[in-house]
Design a protein around this motif. Structure first.
Motif, PDB file in Angstrom:
ATOM      1  N   CYS A  89       0.831  -1.210   0.000  1.00  0.00           N
ATOM      2  CA  CYS A  89       0.000   0.000   0.000  1.00  0.00           C
ATOM      3  C   CYS A  89       0.864   1.259   0.000  1.00  0.00           C
ATOM      4  N   ALA A  90       1.972   1.214   0.738  1.00  0.00           N
ATOM      5  CA  ALA A  90       2.883   2.359   0.764  1.00  0.00           C
ATOM      6  C   ALA A  90       3.502   2.594  -0.608  1.00  0.00           C
ATOM      7  N   PHE A  91       3.810   1.512  -1.320  1.00  0.00           N
ATOM      8  CA  PHE A  91       4.385   1.644  -2.662  1.00  0.00           C
ATOM      9  C   PHE A  91       3.372   2.258  -3.626  1.00  0.00           C
ATOM     10  N   VAL A  92       2.122   1.832  -3.520  1.00  0.00           N
ATOM     11  CA  VAL A  92       1.071   2.430  -4.361  1.00  0.00           C
ATOM     12  C   VAL A  92       0.930   3.914  -4.051  1.00  0.00           C
ATOM     13  N   PHE A  93       0.987   4.263  -2.757  1.00  0.00           N
ATOM     14  CA  PHE A  93       0.917   5.682  -2.376  1.00  0.00           C
ATOM     15  C   PHE A  93       2.089   6.453  -2.957  1.00  0.00           C
ATOM     16  N   PHE A  94       3.287   5.884  -2.860  1.00  0.00           N
ATOM     17  CA  PHE A  94       4.475   6.557  -3.403  1.00  0.00           C
ATOM     18  C   PHE A  94       4.324   6.809  -4.903  1.00  0.00           C
ATOM     19  N   LEU A  95       3.897   5.794  -5.639  1.00  0.00           N
ATOM     20  CA  LEU A  95       3.727   5.958  -7.082  1.00  0.00           C
ATOM     21  C   LEU A  95       2.681   7.025  -7.402  1.00  0.00           C
ATOM     22  N   ALA A  96       1.533   6.952  -6.725  1.00  0.00           N
ATOM     23  CA  ALA A  96       0.458   7.907  -6.988  1.00  0.00           C
ATOM     24  C   ALA A  96       0.901   9.327  -6.636  1.00  0.00           C
ATOM     25  N   ALA A  97       1.558   9.480  -5.482  1.00  0.00           N
ATOM     26  CA  ALA A  97       1.989  10.805  -5.043  1.00  0.00           C
ATOM     27  C   ALA A  97       3.058  11.373  -5.978  1.00  0.00           C
ATOM     28  N   THR A  98       4.000  10.533  -6.400  1.00  0.00           N
ATOM     29  CA  THR A  98       5.084  11.006  -7.257  1.00  0.00           C
ATOM     30  C   THR A  98       4.575  11.353  -8.658  1.00  0.00           C
ATOM     31  N   LEU A  99       3.669  10.549  -9.196  1.00  0.00           N
ATOM     32  CA  LEU A  99       3.094  10.862 -10.501  1.00  0.00           C
ATOM     33  C   LEU A  99       2.263  12.141 -10.441  1.00  0.00           C
ATOM     34  N   SER A 100       1.523  12.321  -9.358  1.00  0.00           N
ATOM     35  CA  SER A 100       0.763  13.562  -9.185  1.00  0.00           C
ATOM     36  C   SER A 100       1.707  14.754  -9.073  1.00  0.00           C
ATOM     37  N   ALA A 101       2.795  14.571  -8.330  1.00  0.00           N
ATOM     38  CA  ALA A 101       3.788  15.638  -8.199  1.00  0.00           C
ATOM     39  C   ALA A 101       4.394  15.990  -9.555  1.00  0.00           C
ATOM     40  N   TYR A 102       4.654  14.974 -10.355  1.00  0.00           N
ATOM     41  CA  TYR A 102       5.224  15.199 -11.681  1.00  0.00           C
ATOM     42  C   TYR A 102       4.271  16.010 -12.564  1.00  0.00           C
ATOM     43  N   ARG A 103       3.016  15.610 -12.597  1.00  0.00           N
ATOM     44  CA  ARG A 103       2.045  16.316 -13.442  1.00  0.00           C
ATOM     45  C   ARG A 103       1.888  17.776 -12.997  1.00  0.00           C
ATOM     46  N   LEU A 104       1.770  17.995 -11.691  1.00  0.00           N
ATOM     47  CA  LEU A 104       1.642  19.355 -11.184  1.00  0.00           C
ATOM     48  C   LEU A 104       2.896  20.175 -11.463  1.00  0.00           C
ATOM     49  N   SER A 105       4.055  19.541 -11.290  1.00  0.00           N
ATOM     50  CA  SER A 105       5.321  20.240 -11.511  1.00  0.00           C
ATOM     51  C   SER A 105       5.467  20.672 -12.961  1.00  0.00           C
ATOM     52  N   VAL A 106       5.130  19.780 -13.890  1.00  0.00           N
ATOM     53  CA  VAL A 106       5.204  20.117 -15.313  1.00  0.00           C
ATOM     54  C   VAL A 106       4.263  21.274 -15.626  1.00  0.00           C
ATOM     55  N   LYS A 107       3.042  21.197 -15.127  1.00  0.00           N
ATOM     56  CA  LYS A 107       2.048  22.238 -15.386  1.00  0.00           C
ATOM     57  C   LYS A 107       2.533  23.596 -14.890  1.00  0.00           C
ATOM     58  N   ARG A 108       3.123  23.622 -13.703  1.00  0.00           N
ATOM     59  CA  ARG A 108       3.570  24.892 -13.129  1.00  0.00           C
ATOM     60  C   ARG A 108       4.859  25.393 -13.781  1.00  0.00           C
ATOM     61  N   PHE A 109       5.762  24.484 -14.121  1.00  0.00           N
ATOM     62  CA  PHE A 109       7.022  24.898 -14.733  1.00  0.00           C
ATOM     63  C   PHE A 109       6.789  25.433 -16.145  1.00  0.00           C
ATOM     64  N   GLU A 110       5.826  24.875 -16.836  1.00  0.00           N
ATOM     65  CA  GLU A 110       5.539  25.359 -18.184  1.00  0.00           C
ATOM     66  C   GLU A 110       4.944  26.775 -18.177  1.00  0.00           C
ATOM     67  N   LYS A 111       4.354  27.153 -17.050  1.00  0.00           N
ATOM     68  CA  LYS A 111       3.794  28.501 -16.934  1.00  0.00           C
ATOM     69  C   LYS A 111       4.788  29.509 -16.336  1.00  0.00           C
ATOM     70  N   LEU A 112       5.907  29.013 -15.820  1.00  0.00           N
ATOM     71  CA  LEU A 112       6.853  29.872 -15.109  1.00  0.00           C
ATOM     72  C   LEU A 112       7.633  30.753 -16.068  1.00  0.00           C
ATOM     73  N   ASP A 113       7.695  32.035 -15.742  1.00  0.00           N
ATOM     74  CA  ASP A 113       8.469  32.992 -16.540  1.00  0.00           C
ATOM     75  C   ASP A 113       9.892  33.038 -15.984  1.00  0.00           C
ATOM     76  N   LEU A 114      10.825  32.435 -16.682  1.00  0.00           N
ATOM     77  CA  LEU A 114      12.200  32.373 -16.198  1.00  0.00           C
ATOM     78  C   LEU A 114      12.955  33.683 -16.392  1.00  0.00           C
ATOM     79  N   SER A 115      12.357  34.633 -17.054  1.00  0.00           N
ATOM     80  CA  SER A 115      13.046  35.914 -17.269  1.00  0.00           C
ATOM     81  C   SER A 115      12.961  36.819 -16.060  1.00  0.00           C
ATOM     82  N   LEU A 116      12.087  36.462 -15.083  1.00  0.00           N
ATOM     83  CA  LEU A 116      11.929  37.300 -13.899  1.00  0.00           C
ATOM     84  C   LEU A 116      13.097  37.124 -12.943  1.00  0.00           C
TER      85      LEU A 116
END
Length: 217
Positions: free
Chosen positions: A190-217
């Motif tokens: 169950c802990a492994f399933v949680f790790f996979l779900a949490a990490t995949l969710s983190a990845y999707r959120l991270s990509v979404k936010r990084f793609e919107k980030l203005d690196l020129s600031l």
């Protein structure tokens, strides 16, 4: 694979490797073994902090790669470090059993396979909170790490309390009796399933936010 190779060569901070050695805390009697996993998250923090200081994001995106690929490579590097500690702790749990012969741990979970489940939950929590927060603004590393660390230590504290106050944890997980092995394996699964779900969710959120980030600031 080439981008992951670049991460290992240019971004793997020496502190992260040193923190892996603290897996040996599993050999200390009467110690909250889940704390050893925190030190690897501290090593991941130094990887991201050093990347900020060296303007790694700008360099990486000057290569023919997308922001999604940049996030993938960084999170794969960090997951490799987390996996390395899981292996080390697994081996050291066996050493602990050989040295101390199953002496009960007065500070939480005994040295058994359930400790691996604790580690998977620690890493899942850290990834879920730290990476999406960091990729909102890669110049701010301390705040995301603080938030993730608070969550990790709350879980560790609850784990110590549960080893005394929750019957299932106390009698099924916090021991090395063979008849309780199925319960411990279910917990790790169950802990492994949680790790996979949490990490995949983190990845999707991270990509979404990084793609919107203005690196020129």
């Amino acid at each position: 694979m080439k981008l992951l190779k670049k991460e290992f060569r240019l971004c793997l901070h020496p502190t992260a490797l040193i923190m892996l050695l603290l897996s040996a805390l599993v050999l200390i009697p009467n110690y909250p073994y889940a704390v050893s996993y925190f030190y690897t998250t501290l090593g991941l923090y130094f990887i991201c902090l050093d990347s900020r200081e060296n303007h790694d994001a700008g360099y990486t995106l000057s290569l023919p790669v997308s922001r999604r690929q940049a996030v993938s490579a960084r999170m794969l590097l960090c997951c490799c470090m987390e996996g390395a500690q899981m292996l080390l702790c697994g081996l050291l749990v066996l050493v602990n059993r050989a040295l101390y012969g199953g002496i009960p741990n007065q500070a939480g979970m005994d040295a058994n396979i359930a400790v691996a489940g604790q580690g998977l939950i620690v890493f899942g929590l850290f990834n879920l909170i730290f990476f999406p927060s960091w990729y909102r603004d890669i110049n701010k590393v301390g705040g995301p790490f603080l938030k993730a660390s608070v969550a990790v230590f709350l879980y560790i504290a609850l784990g110590v309390v549960a080893a005394y106050a929750v019957p299932f944890v106390r009698y099924q997980l916090d021991n090395a009796r063979p008849e309780c092995l199925p319960a411990r394996l279910v917990f790790v699964g169950c802990a492994f399933v949680f790790f996979l779900a949490a990490t995949l969710s983190a990845y999707r959120l991270s990509v979404k936010r990084f793609e919107k980030l203005d690196l020129s600031l």
